[in-house]
Design a protein around this motif. Structure first.
Motif, PDB file in Angstrom:
ATOM      1  N   VAL A  74       0.819  -1.215   0.000  1.00  0.00           N
ATOM      2  CA  VAL A  74       0.000   0.000   0.000  1.00  0.00           C
ATOM      3  C   VAL A  74       0.853   1.266   0.000  1.00  0.00           C
ATOM      4  CG1 VAL A  74      -1.963  -1.142   1.092  1.00  0.00           C
ATOM      5  CG2 VAL A  74      -0.336   0.093   2.508  1.00  0.00           C
ATOM      6  N   LEU A  75       2.115   1.132  -0.333  1.00  0.00           N
ATOM      7  CA  LEU A  75       2.988   2.300  -0.430  1.00  0.00           C
ATOM      8  C   LEU A  75       2.528   3.150  -1.609  1.00  0.00           C
ATOM      9  CD1 LEU A  75       5.568   3.186   1.107  1.00  0.00           C
ATOM     10  CD2 LEU A  75       6.848   2.334  -0.834  1.00  0.00           C
ATOM     11  N   LEU A  76       2.433   4.440  -1.414  1.00  0.00           N
ATOM     12  CA  LEU A  76       2.028   5.323  -2.500  1.00  0.00           C
ATOM     13  C   LEU A  76       3.031   5.224  -3.649  1.00  0.00           C
ATOM     14  CD1 LEU A  76       0.991   8.499  -0.504  1.00  0.00           C
ATOM     15  CD2 LEU A  76      -0.514   6.831  -1.597  1.00  0.00           C
ATOM     16  N   PRO A  77       2.581   5.229  -4.881  1.00  0.00           N
ATOM     17  CA  PRO A  77       3.485   5.080  -6.027  1.00  0.00           C
ATOM     18  C   PRO A  77       4.597   6.120  -6.075  1.00  0.00           C
ATOM     19  CG  PRO A  77       1.219   4.832  -6.740  1.00  0.00           C
ATOM     20  CD  PRO A  77       1.183   5.273  -5.301  1.00  0.00           C
ATOM     21  N   VAL A  78       4.367   7.299  -5.558  1.00  0.00           N
ATOM     22  CA  VAL A  78       5.380   8.348  -5.609  1.00  0.00           C
ATOM     23  C   VAL A  78       6.480   8.134  -4.561  1.00  0.00           C
ATOM     24  CG1 VAL A  78       4.237   9.957  -4.028  1.00  0.00           C
ATOM     25  CG2 VAL A  78       5.668  10.826  -5.878  1.00  0.00           C
ATOM     26  N   THR A  79       6.236   7.365  -3.532  1.00  0.00           N
ATOM     27  CA  THR A  79       7.204   7.197  -2.447  1.00  0.00           C
ATOM     28  C   THR A  79       8.546   6.651  -2.927  1.00  0.00           C
ATOM     29  OG1 THR A  79       5.395   6.921  -0.877  1.00  0.00           O
ATOM     30  CG2 THR A  79       7.573   6.200  -0.165  1.00  0.00           C
ATOM     31  N   PRO A  80       8.601   5.593  -3.732  1.00  0.00           N
ATOM     32  CA  PRO A  80       9.917   5.126  -4.190  1.00  0.00           C
ATOM     33  C   PRO A  80      10.702   6.195  -4.941  1.00  0.00           C
ATOM     34  CG  PRO A  80       8.266   3.467  -4.629  1.00  0.00           C
ATOM     35  CD  PRO A  80       7.540   4.710  -4.173  1.00  0.00           C
ATOM     36  N   LEU A  81      10.013   7.055  -5.667  1.00  0.00           N
ATOM     37  CA  LEU A  81      10.693   8.132  -6.387  1.00  0.00           C
ATOM     38  C   LEU A  81      11.379   9.085  -5.420  1.00  0.00           C
ATOM     39  CD1 LEU A  81       7.970   8.912  -9.054  1.00  0.00           C
ATOM     40  CD2 LEU A  81      10.102   7.661  -9.390  1.00  0.00           C
ATOM     41  N   ARG A  82      10.805   9.240  -4.238  1.00  0.00           N
ATOM     42  CA  ARG A  82      11.356  10.140  -3.229  1.00  0.00           C
ATOM     43  C   ARG A  82      12.469   9.498  -2.408  1.00  0.00           C
ATOM     44  NH1 ARG A  82       5.502  12.174  -1.110  1.00  0.00           N
ATOM     45  NH2 ARG A  82       5.026  13.531  -2.875  1.00  0.00           N
ATOM     46  N   MET A  83      12.694   8.215  -2.576  1.00  0.00           N
ATOM     47  CA  MET A  83      13.648   7.499  -1.736  1.00  0.00           C
ATOM     48  C   MET A  83      14.870   7.008  -2.489  1.00  0.00           C
ATOM     49  SD  MET A  83      11.111   5.429   0.792  1.00  0.00           S
ATOM     50  CE  MET A  83      12.407   5.161   1.972  1.00  0.00           C
ATOM     51  N   THR A  84      15.152   7.573  -3.635  1.00  0.00           N
ATOM     52  CA  THR A  84      16.269   7.073  -4.438  1.00  0.00           C
ATOM     53  C   THR A  84      17.625   7.327  -3.789  1.00  0.00           C
ATOM     54  OG1 THR A  84      16.222   9.090  -5.765  1.00  0.00           O
ATOM     55  CG2 THR A  84      15.015   7.187  -6.624  1.00  0.00           C
ATOM     56  N   ARG A  85      17.736   8.314  -2.913  1.00  0.00           N
ATOM     57  CA  ARG A  85      19.013   8.530  -2.213  1.00  0.00           C
ATOM     58  C   ARG A  85      19.289   7.398  -1.232  1.00  0.00           C
ATOM     59  NH1 ARG A  85      18.862  14.919  -1.277  1.00  0.00           N
ATOM     60  NH2 ARG A  85      19.702  15.485  -3.306  1.00  0.00           N
ATOM     61  N   GLN A  86      18.266   6.948  -0.524  1.00  0.00           N
ATOM     62  CA  GLN A  86      18.440   5.846   0.423  1.00  0.00           C
ATOM     63  C   GLN A  86      18.650   4.515  -0.293  1.00  0.00           C
ATOM     64  OE1 GLN A  86      15.998   8.160   0.508  1.00  0.00           O
ATOM     65  NE2 GLN A  86      15.134   8.383   2.547  1.00  0.00           N
ATOM     66  N   PHE A  87      18.127   4.400  -1.509  1.00  0.00           N
ATOM     67  CA  PHE A  87      18.184   3.155  -2.265  1.00  0.00           C
ATOM     68  C   PHE A  87      18.678   3.431  -3.685  1.00  0.00           C
ATOM     69  CE2 PHE A  87      14.894   2.600   0.951  1.00  0.00           C
ATOM     70  CZ  PHE A  87      15.265   1.407   1.536  1.00  0.00           C
ATOM     71  N   PRO A  88      19.993   3.638  -3.864  1.00  0.00           N
ATOM     72  CA  PRO A  88      20.515   3.934  -5.210  1.00  0.00           C
ATOM     73  C   PRO A  88      20.151   2.867  -6.235  1.00  0.00           C
ATOM     74  CG  PRO A  88      22.217   4.216  -3.544  1.00  0.00           C
ATOM     75  CD  PRO A  88      21.022   3.623  -2.861  1.00  0.00           C
ATOM     76  N   MET A  89      20.082   1.611  -5.794  1.00  0.00           N
ATOM     77  CA  MET A  89      19.712   0.530  -6.704  1.00  0.00           C
ATOM     78  C   MET A  89      18.305   0.783  -7.269  1.00  0.00           C
ATOM     79  SD  MET A  89      19.584  -3.593  -5.961  1.00  0.00           S
ATOM     80  CE  MET A  89      18.640  -3.434  -4.469  1.00  0.00           C
ATOM     81  N   LEU A  90      17.421   1.314  -6.455  1.00  0.00           N
ATOM     82  CA  LEU A  90      16.060   1.623  -6.888  1.00  0.00           C
ATOM     83  C   LEU A  90      16.083   2.704  -7.959  1.00  0.00           C
ATOM     84  CD1 LEU A  90      13.014   1.255  -6.552  1.00  0.00           C
ATOM     85  CD2 LEU A  90      13.093   2.908  -4.703  1.00  0.00           C
ATOM     86  N   SER A  91      16.926   3.667  -7.769  1.00  0.00           N
ATOM     87  CA  SER A  91      17.045   4.751  -8.752  1.00  0.00           C
ATOM     88  C   SER A  91      17.422   4.192 -10.122  1.00  0.00           C
ATOM     89  CB  SER A  91      18.104   5.751  -8.294  1.00  0.00           C
ATOM     90  OG  SER A  91      18.255   6.757  -9.243  1.00  0.00           O
ATOM     91  N   ARG A  92      18.354   3.263 -10.155  1.00  0.00           N
ATOM     92  CA  ARG A  92      18.757   2.647 -11.434  1.00  0.00           C
ATOM     93  C   ARG A  92      17.597   1.885 -12.054  1.00  0.00           C
ATOM     94  NH1 ARG A  92      23.268   1.784  -8.209  1.00  0.00           N
ATOM     95  NH2 ARG A  92      22.711  -0.399  -7.817  1.00  0.00           N
ATOM     96  N   ARG A  93      16.824   1.181 -11.237  1.00  0.00           N
ATOM     97  CA  ARG A  93      15.682   0.393 -11.752  1.00  0.00           C
ATOM     98  C   ARG A  93      14.579   1.286 -12.285  1.00  0.00           C
ATOM     99  NH1 ARG A  93      17.112  -4.494 -13.125  1.00  0.00           N
ATOM    100  NH2 ARG A  93      18.152  -5.579 -11.457  1.00  0.00           N
ATOM    101  N   LEU A  94      14.322   2.394 -11.604  1.00  0.00           N
ATOM    102  CA  LEU A  94      13.271   3.298 -12.039  1.00  0.00           C
ATOM    103  C   LEU A  94      13.597   3.951 -13.371  1.00  0.00           C
ATOM    104  CD1 LEU A  94      12.336   4.975  -8.648  1.00  0.00           C
ATOM    105  CD2 LEU A  94      10.969   3.345  -9.948  1.00  0.00           C
ATOM    106  N   ARG A  95      14.877   4.108 -13.677  1.00  0.00           N
ATOM    107  CA  ARG A  95      15.282   4.697 -14.944  1.00  0.00           C
ATOM    108  C   ARG A  95      15.320   3.676 -16.064  1.00  0.00           C
ATOM    109  NH1 ARG A  95      20.588   7.676 -13.224  1.00  0.00           N
ATOM    110  NH2 ARG A  95      20.348   6.347 -11.457  1.00  0.00           N
ATOM    111  N   ALA A  96      15.339   2.395 -15.728  1.00  0.00           N
ATOM    112  CA  ALA A  96      15.461   1.334 -16.743  1.00  0.00           C
ATOM    113  C   ALA A  96      14.187   1.158 -17.531  1.00  0.00           C
ATOM    114  CB  ALA A  96      15.839   0.012 -16.084  1.00  0.00           C
TER     115      ALA A  96
END
Length: 96
Positions: A74-96
């Motif tokens: 139930v995490l809001l869809p925008v939340t991962p976008l706001r957490m890319t500093r804590q999770f650099p791996m997530l940032s790479r996946r979101l750009r893929a």
């Protein structure tokens, strides 16, 4: 049409309601809301009992599990976008 809905306060309560009633969990669900709407400004009516789980804090998380990132249901869809500093791996996946 079944017009029964539940709004559990905890994950434990949600699991109990699901087991006892078979209510289907709903968190967000814009498409479902539109599909079952009965008219403008009228609360949707579903053919089954529903359980609104969007307020369950236990399901609002993002965490690392080894090489994977686990995102709560139930995490809001925008939340991962706001957490890319804590999770650099997530940032790479979101750009893929």
């Amino acid at each position: 049409m079944v017009e029964t809905s539940y709004i559990p306060q905890t994950l434990e309560e949600a699991l109990r309601i699901r087991k006892e009633t078979g209510a289907k969990p709903l968190a967000g669900g814009t498409d479902l809301m539109v599909m079952h709407r009965r008219g403008t400004g009228v609360i949707p009516s579903f053919p089954w009992p529903v359980m609104i789980i969007s307020s369950l804090e236990e399901l609002k998380y993002i965490r690392r599990d080894g090489d994977e990132i686990v995102i709560g249901s139930v995490l809001l869809p925008v939340t991962p976008l706001r957490m890319t500093r804590q999770f650099p791996m997530l940032s790479r996946r979101l750009r893929a």
